[in-house]
Write an enzyme that holds these catalytic residues in place. Sequence first.
Site, mmCIF file in Angstrom:
data_model
loop_
_atom_site.group_PDB
_atom_site.id
_atom_site.type_symbol
_atom_site.label_atom_id
_atom_site.label_comp_id
_atom_site.label_asym_id
_atom_site.label_seq_id
_atom_site.Cartn_x
_atom_site.Cartn_y
_atom_site.Cartn_z
ATOM 1 N N ALA A 1 0.671 -16.043 4.761
ATOM 2 C CA ALA A 1 1.324 -15.982 5.810
ATOM 3 C C ALA A 1 0.855 -14.775 6.817
ATOM 4 O O ALA A 1 1.992 -14.837 8.035
ATOM 5 C CB ALA A 1 3.044 -15.967 5.587
ATOM 6 N N ARG B 1 1.296 -1.257 0.155
ATOM 7 C CA ARG B 1 0.093 -0.438 0.259
ATOM 8 C C ARG B 1 0.816 1.345 -0.297
ATOM 9 O O ARG B 1 0.248 2.477 -0.581
ATOM 10 C CB ARG B 1 -1.091 -0.218 1.223
ATOM 11 C CG ARG B 1 -0.224 -0.041 2.546
ATOM 12 C CD ARG B 1 -1.615 0.037 3.943
ATOM 13 N NE ARG B 1 -0.972 -0.373 5.396
ATOM 14 C CZ ARG B 1 -1.435 -0.583 6.119
ATOM 15 N NH1 ARG B 1 -2.558 -0.770 5.802
ATOM 16 N NH2 ARG B 1 -0.580 -0.895 7.120
ATOM 17 N N HIS C 1 6.090 -10.824 21.993
ATOM 18 C CA HIS C 1 6.480 -10.506 20.714
ATOM 19 C C HIS C 1 6.610 -8.681 21.147
ATOM 20 O O HIS C 1 6.423 -7.853 22.301
ATOM 21 C CB HIS C 1 5.591 -10.495 19.802
ATOM 22 C CG HIS C 1 5.019 -11.473 19.047
ATOM 23 N ND1 HIS C 1 4.133 -12.749 20.002
ATOM 24 C CD2 HIS C 1 5.226 -12.329 18.186
ATOM 25 C CE1 HIS C 1 4.052 -13.766 18.775
ATOM 26 N NE2 HIS C 1 4.902 -13.333 17.976
ATOM 27 N N HIS C 2 7.252 -8.445 20.060
ATOM 28 C CA HIS C 2 8.374 -6.832 20.116
ATOM 29 C C HIS C 2 6.755 -6.070 20.183
ATOM 30 O O HIS C 2 5.473 -6.480 19.782
ATOM 31 C CB HIS C 2 8.446 -6.880 18.220
ATOM 32 C CG HIS C 2 7.985 -6.770 17.262
ATOM 33 N ND1 HIS C 2 7.003 -6.507 16.830
ATOM 34 C CD2 HIS C 2 7.671 -8.075 16.457
ATOM 35 C CE1 HIS C 2 6.026 -6.801 15.488
ATOM 36 N NE2 HIS C 2 6.589 -8.119 15.602
ATOM 37 N N GLY D 1 -0.995 -15.310 16.233
ATOM 38 C CA GLY D 1 -2.139 -15.904 15.823
ATOM 39 C C GLY D 1 -1.075 -17.979 15.881
ATOM 40 O O GLY D 1 -1.909 -18.518 15.539
ATOM 41 N N LYS E 1 3.659 -5.299 16.805
ATOM 42 C CA LYS E 1 2.965 -6.607 17.030
ATOM 43 C C LYS E 1 1.362 -5.735 17.223
ATOM 44 O O LYS E 1 1.044 -5.794 18.168
ATOM 45 C CB LYS E 1 3.233 -7.889 17.147
ATOM 46 C CG LYS E 1 2.242 -8.719 16.753
ATOM 47 C CD LYS E 1 3.069 -9.971 17.557
ATOM 48 C CE LYS E 1 1.714 -11.319 17.045
ATOM 49 N NZ LYS E 1 1.630 -11.362 15.253
ATOM 50 N N ALA F 1 -0.395 -20.238 10.129
ATOM 51 C CA ALA F 1 -0.669 -19.286 11.102
ATOM 52 C C ALA F 1 0.549 -19.007 11.837
ATOM 53 O O ALA F 1 0.733 -17.742 12.012
ATOM 54 C CB ALA F 1 -1.093 -19.396 12.654
ATOM 55 N N THR G 1 -0.648 -12.902 9.572
ATOM 56 C CA THR G 1 -0.901 -13.414 10.930
ATOM 57 C C THR G 1 -2.527 -12.474 11.213
ATOM 58 O O THR G 1 -2.766 -11.166 10.694
ATOM 59 C CB THR G 1 -0.200 -13.138 12.177
ATOM 60 O OG1 THR G 1 -0.019 -11.914 12.670
ATOM 61 C CG2 THR G 1 0.772 -14.448 11.701
#
Length: 251
Positions: free
Chosen positions: A84, A35, A141-142, A151, A145, A109, A86
């Site tokens: 791929a 995008r 997670h970082h 997922g 996210k 996931a 999530t």
Amino acid sequence: MIEIILSGANGRMGHVLQTMIAQQPEMQVVAGIDRETFSADFPTYQSIADCQVDADVIIDFSHYSAVPAVLDYSAAKKIPVVVATTGLTDEIKEQITKTAEQTAVFFSANMSLGINLLAKAIREITPVLEDEFNIEIVEKHHNQKKDSPSGTALLLADAVNDAVEEKKTYIYGRHGNDLENPLSELGIHAVRGGTIPGEHTVIYAGPDEVIELNHLALSRNIFASGAVKAAKYVSDKTTGLYDMEKLIDES
């Protein structure tokens, strides 16, 4: 030569995939979708609907909001697709199933080989522990996210529920002053901070003993590597829904 349309090409995973695919002598990116405008050694488009480049497979590592258009394009063009991304909604997952009737779809996931082997191990040990052990999942997670729980945490929770006689109720975090914490609940807890690529721990807590199964992602390369393997695997398929478990079993 396997020619690839890369959706999400200008994202973090997109750049990792560009580098990894460039190292594969039998693969090349022939178009990129994102995008945000960006420059590359291949044609780029902000909308996949505008892409008129022939390809053997699509790899989508983008944002969940972009996935429906990718699936529509894949079905219309009869191009196999690796999903791929999530954070997918139930509606998108239903669309994945419908798209698999028109072309080949590879969906997981988590693209890590290790995570999918962990899920396989969970299905093996859970029936033995179900009657006495609480089962909880902690994922880290970082701080960039967006979706929670991950997922992958849901993939692992589903692996537990695939193996138990009585399905567990998912509890997203715990709070309160009068909790009972029955064996019928499966707690899923999310941590966000720093630059943690991804860590998942499945905890089996029973009478006087605890078993922990842990997976730590040290870089995003493991997810890119899995997506590349998936693209090679699904590129010559015509229709059907495929996942990492099928890839592992047929390797």
